[in-house]
Design a protein around this motif. Structure first.
Motif, mmCIF file in Angstrom:
data_model
loop_
_atom_site.group_PDB
_atom_site.id
_atom_site.type_symbol
_atom_site.label_atom_id
_atom_site.label_comp_id
_atom_site.label_asym_id
_atom_site.label_seq_id
_atom_site.Cartn_x
_atom_site.Cartn_y
_atom_site.Cartn_z
ATOM 1 N N HIS A 18 -10.062 -7.825 3.765
ATOM 2 C CA HIS A 18 -7.906 -8.674 3.826
ATOM 3 C C HIS A 18 -7.902 -9.065 2.174
ATOM 4 C CE1 HIS A 18 -9.478 -8.233 7.933
ATOM 5 N NE2 HIS A 18 -10.250 -9.102 7.422
ATOM 6 N N CYS A 64 -2.842 -5.487 9.974
ATOM 7 C CA CYS A 64 -4.007 -5.404 9.755
ATOM 8 C C CYS A 64 -4.348 -6.272 10.731
ATOM 9 C CB CYS A 64 -4.529 -6.402 8.380
ATOM 10 S SG CYS A 64 -6.308 -6.237 8.497
ATOM 11 N N CYS A 89 -6.692 -8.882 11.223
ATOM 12 C CA CYS A 89 -6.810 -10.588 10.884
ATOM 13 C C CYS A 89 -5.424 -11.001 11.199
ATOM 14 C CB CYS A 89 -7.208 -10.528 9.202
ATOM 15 S SG CYS A 89 -6.334 -9.710 8.540
ATOM 16 N N CYS A 146 -3.160 -5.479 3.645
ATOM 17 C CA CYS A 146 -5.310 -5.717 3.809
ATOM 18 C C CYS A 146 -5.439 -4.520 3.117
ATOM 19 C CB CYS A 146 -5.493 -6.255 4.968
ATOM 20 S SG CYS A 146 -4.926 -7.479 5.433
#
Ligand SMILES: [Zn+2]
Length: 418
Positions: free
Chosen positions: A271, A281, A283, A288
């Motif tokens: 990340h 991403c 996340c 990332c």
């Protein structure tokens, strides 16, 4: 647990092997010779043994910089506890001296139970003190499974089958988890695709069930510990392990210590942002490294570019397709390799591990893959005259992580009475 962790890290840093071309061994860590530091000395001696392989007392004395008498005092209880055995006889030297025997880990020593927990399955095995793997078991979680207690039953059942398959008690359980871990508490913070595990105190539960020491860590760090004890990291003071595949992970061994970050928060290299305003991403951020260097990216690209069987694409298959001159394969391979190299170069620039052991998909791609990565990687890093920077292939088999999980226990136990 806090104080213990300090010792744990300390134990990881000892016994750097430095062999010159002529096999001459230079003492790099002197032992502490007061009686009060017995466990530390024992840890250092065992680590020296791992670094050098089967060795005589005289070899160990030279390597650690103490007298043979001191070595004898440390070795004797280890022989009595059947952790070490005397093996091969070394002929007496020309000056006449008594024949010596080489010491190594006993086949009768208690093994370690290693556990590898993934989002959909668990694998267990026993690992002998010299790194041999046996009594393997595995179990998959059913798709309907959605609570940690039921999942724990599957895990503990698997551990039970492994440890009851031999007649020896075990030293402890080492657990490597493909997810985010709090290493201070031994709890799972998050496992992707298995959110029911979030917050589960798995270390404490295993300790309660099996009544042995339990060490929990994230899988990339377990790989590093395995490489430190049993693999290509043996005897090194600085190195990194990078895992690539569905996710990306890194673990660092710096100045002779495993570096975890606060409560195990380090290592989220997947990340780090490599593309401003890049792809989304999972996340929640954009750009990332994971968005351009995982198998997910590779498979999406293979699909878009019309390559055959995109959903099973990996570096090994892509190399075969490129060799067969399948349209688009060589270009995709080049791009994948470049994207992987970008993150590896960032890691080298920031921490200078100078030796990076690659596991996961890159390792599956073999020597060809590493050669391709190396070409890109070298172009991307700053050239510092005199520095030797290299990439190495880790073990491809899944047992690397299991061996590493066992190494977690080994590291912890070396500083405590066995
Ligand atoms: Zn991300």
């Amino acid at each position: 647990m806090g104080a213990e962790k300090g010792d744990w890290l300390y134990s990881m840093g000892l016994g750097e092997a430095q062999r010159t071309a002529g096999q001459e061994i230079k003492p790099t860590h002197n032992l502490i010779s007061t009686a009060s530091v017995g466990p530390v000395n024992r840890g250092r001696l065992l680590q020296a043994l791992y670094d050098m392989g089967p060795s005589s007392r005289a070899d160990l004395a030279r390597f650690t910089g103490v007298s043979r008498g001191t070595i004898g005092g440390i070795v004797q209880p280890l022989l009595e506890q059947r952790i070490l055995v005397e093996g091969e006889v070394v002929p007496p030297n020309q000056a006449g001296g008594k024949p010596a025997t080489k010491l190594w880990f006993s086949k009768d020593a208690k093994p370690i139970c290693a556990v590898l927990l993934m989002h959909d399955s668990v694998r267990t095995c026993l690992v002998s003190l010299d790194g041999e793997i046996y009594a393997q078991n595995s179990a998959a979680f059913s798709n309907e499974l959605n609570d940690p207690v039921a999942a724990f039953k599957v895990i503990s059942g698997c551990v039970e089958r492994t440890i009851t398959s031999v007649d020896l008690p075990i030293l402890g359980i080492g657990l490597a988890i493909a997810g985010m871990i709090n290493t201070e508490t031994g709890s799972i913070l998050a496992i992707n695709l298995a959110s029911f595990f979030n917050g589960f105190p798995i270390g404490a539960e295993l300790r309660k069930t099996f009544d042995v020491p339990v060490c929990v860590d994230q899988d990339a760090r377990a790989l590093l510990v395995g490489d430190r004890w049993f693999g290509k990291g043996r005897g090194r003071k600085n190195f990194a392990v990078v895992y690539t595949g569905e996710v990306l992970g890194v673990a660092l061994y710096l100045d002779g210590h495993l570096y975890r970050g606060a409560a195990g928060a380090g290592g989220e290299i997947g990340h780090t942002i490599v593309q401003l305003d890049g792809r989304a991403c999972k996340c929640g951020r954009r750009g990332c490294w994971e968005t351009i260097a995982t198998l997910g990216w590779l498979r999406d690209e293979a699909r878009e570019r019309g390559l055959p069987q995109p959903s099973s694409m990996n570096s090994r298959r892509l190399i075969v397709l490129a060799d067969q001159r399948v349209a688009g394969a060589a270009e995709l391979l080049q791009e994948y390799v470049y994207n992987l190299s970008v993150g590896l170069a960032n890691l080298q620039q920031l921490m200078a591990p100078n030796y990076i052991i690659l596991h996961g998909d890159i390792a599956h791609g073999g020597d060809r893959m590493i050669e391709l990565i190396e070409q890109n990687f070298r172009r991307l890093i700053l050239n510092r005259p005199g520095d030797e920077v290299s990439l190495a292939l880790g073990d491809t088999e899944d047992v690397a992580a299991l061996r590493g999980a066992a190494g977690l226990v080994l590291s912890e136990l070396l500083n405590f009475p066995l």
